[in-house]
Design an enzyme around this catalytic site. Structure first.
Site, PDB file in Angstrom:
ATOM      1  N   ARG A  31       0.623  -0.887  -0.100  1.00  0.00           N
ATOM      2  CA  ARG A  31      -0.240  -0.155   0.300  1.00  0.00           C
ATOM      3  C   ARG A  31       0.976   1.556  -0.211  1.00  0.00           C
ATOM      4  O   ARG A  31       1.962   1.485   0.471  1.00  0.00           O
ATOM      5  CB  ARG A  31      -0.786   0.171   1.261  1.00  0.00           C
ATOM      6  CG  ARG A  31      -1.912   1.287   1.564  1.00  0.00           C
ATOM      7  CD  ARG A  31      -3.157   1.097   1.521  1.00  0.00           C
ATOM      8  NE  ARG A  31      -3.192   0.666   3.642  1.00  0.00           N
ATOM      9  CZ  ARG A  31      -3.812   0.706   3.794  1.00  0.00           C
ATOM     10  NH1 ARG A  31      -5.473   0.322   3.358  1.00  0.00           N
ATOM     11  NH2 ARG A  31      -4.261   0.308   5.558  1.00  0.00           N
ATOM     12  N   ARG A  83      -2.524  -3.668  14.824  1.00  0.00           N
ATOM     13  CA  ARG A  83      -4.046  -3.091  14.287  1.00  0.00           C
ATOM     14  C   ARG A  83      -5.127  -4.359  14.558  1.00  0.00           C
ATOM     15  O   ARG A  83      -6.273  -3.528  14.142  1.00  0.00           O
ATOM     16  CB  ARG A  83      -4.013  -2.424  12.936  1.00  0.00           C
ATOM     17  CG  ARG A  83      -3.289  -1.171  12.973  1.00  0.00           C
ATOM     18  CD  ARG A  83      -2.463  -0.382  12.118  1.00  0.00           C
ATOM     19  NE  ARG A  83      -3.732  -0.113  11.329  1.00  0.00           N
ATOM     20  CZ  ARG A  83      -3.875   0.010   9.942  1.00  0.00           C
ATOM     21  NH1 ARG A  83      -2.576  -0.064   9.599  1.00  0.00           N
ATOM     22  NH2 ARG A  83      -4.612   0.581   9.470  1.00  0.00           N
ATOM     23  N   ARG A 139       2.495   4.958   5.266  1.00  0.00           N
ATOM     24  CA  ARG A 139       2.349   5.131   6.300  1.00  0.00           C
ATOM     25  C   ARG A 139       3.144   4.227   7.023  1.00  0.00           C
ATOM     26  O   ARG A 139       3.390   3.198   7.002  1.00  0.00           O
ATOM     27  CB  ARG A 139       0.538   4.496   6.164  1.00  0.00           C
ATOM     28  CG  ARG A 139      -0.285   5.432   5.678  1.00  0.00           C
ATOM     29  CD  ARG A 139      -1.463   5.275   5.749  1.00  0.00           C
ATOM     30  NE  ARG A 139      -1.833   4.558   6.815  1.00  0.00           N
ATOM     31  CZ  ARG A 139      -3.190   4.421   7.126  1.00  0.00           C
ATOM     32  NH1 ARG A 139      -3.956   4.323   5.467  1.00  0.00           N
ATOM     33  NH2 ARG A 139      -3.981   3.412   7.864  1.00  0.00           N
TER      34      ARG A 139
END
Ligand code: AMP
Length: 223
Positions: A132, A175, A164
């Protein structure tokens, strides 16, 4: 169109942000991504952003009070009057209570409210997040599944893409744990009230979109 609130659920990396953006463009409602709102606060170096950053970099949820502040501010903007599409909010029972409280009057007055769960396995999440790439404008790409036109550059604003901090593998595992622990418990409300559309997020982007459109057609006016 009837006032409409649509809430996207799904683990990080499920592609819910991409689908939420497609739906927002199609039905012309503003997209409210709390992750984007928080990243904007960080880039502005606001007090809220400074506090939020510590939690986000560690892959932890930002305290509910900060989200309440951000979401309340966003819902007051004039473009939210016709409804909103949420991406990444609510993420736990407390946030859900808060949001349903905020929308109570609108719902009582006939507003539509629906949840869309974009479901994906943990293994797929890990594979997807590895590729990503994000832009500060909110655009998200994948090096293989959804690449930008020029490598490493945002199609929308020409800025450099970045990975990120919270997309690093260890953080992603944390997460996912948080997601399973906190978010899953929210679905009861939606399932019991018949307001949850379950979508197989493991398919290619276009197929996921087709499934969303197909399932939404009988619920809201898509034109
Ligand atoms: P996202 O862009 O939705 O994946 O969110 C990135 C990060 O922002 C999350 O890992 C959290 O640290 C924070 N965040 C976004 N939305 C929320 C929320 N509703 N509650 C708490 N933290 C959030």
């Amino acid at each position: 169109m009837q006032k409409t609130f649509i809430i996207f659920f799904g683990p990080p990396g499920s592609g819910k942000g991409t689908q939420a953006a497609k739906l927002a463009a199609k039905i012309k409602l503003p997209l409210v991504s709390t992750g984007d709102l928080l990243r904007q606060e960080i880039s502005k170096e606001s007090e809220l952003g400074k506090i939020a950053r510590k939690y986000m970099d560690a892959g932890k949820l930002v305290p509910d009070e900060l989200l309440e502040e951000l979401v309340s501010r966003r819902l007051k903007k004039p473009d939210a009057a016709a409804g909103v599409i949420f991406d990444g909010y609510p993420r736990n029972g407390e946030q859900q209570e808060f949001l349903l409280g905020k929308l109570k009057v609108a719902i009582r007055n006939g507003a539509k409210i629906l949840g869309i769960l974009v479901d994906v396995s943990d293994e797929q999440v890990i594979e997807r997040i590895g590729g990503r790439r994000a832009c500060l404008c909110g655009a998200v790409y994948h090096v293989t599944f959804n690449p930008p036109k020029a490598e490493g550059i945002c199609d929308r604003d020409g800025k450099k893409l970045f990975i990120r901090d919270d997309d690093k593998p260890d953080v992603v595992r944390d997460r996912l744990k948080t997601y399973h622990k906190q978010s899953r418990g929210m679905f009861d409300y939606w399932e019991k009230s018949g307001k949850l559309l379950k979508i197989d997020g493991g398919q290619p982007i276009d197929k996921v979109w087709e499934e969303i459109e197909g399932k939404l057609e009988s619920r809201i006016n898509l034109e």
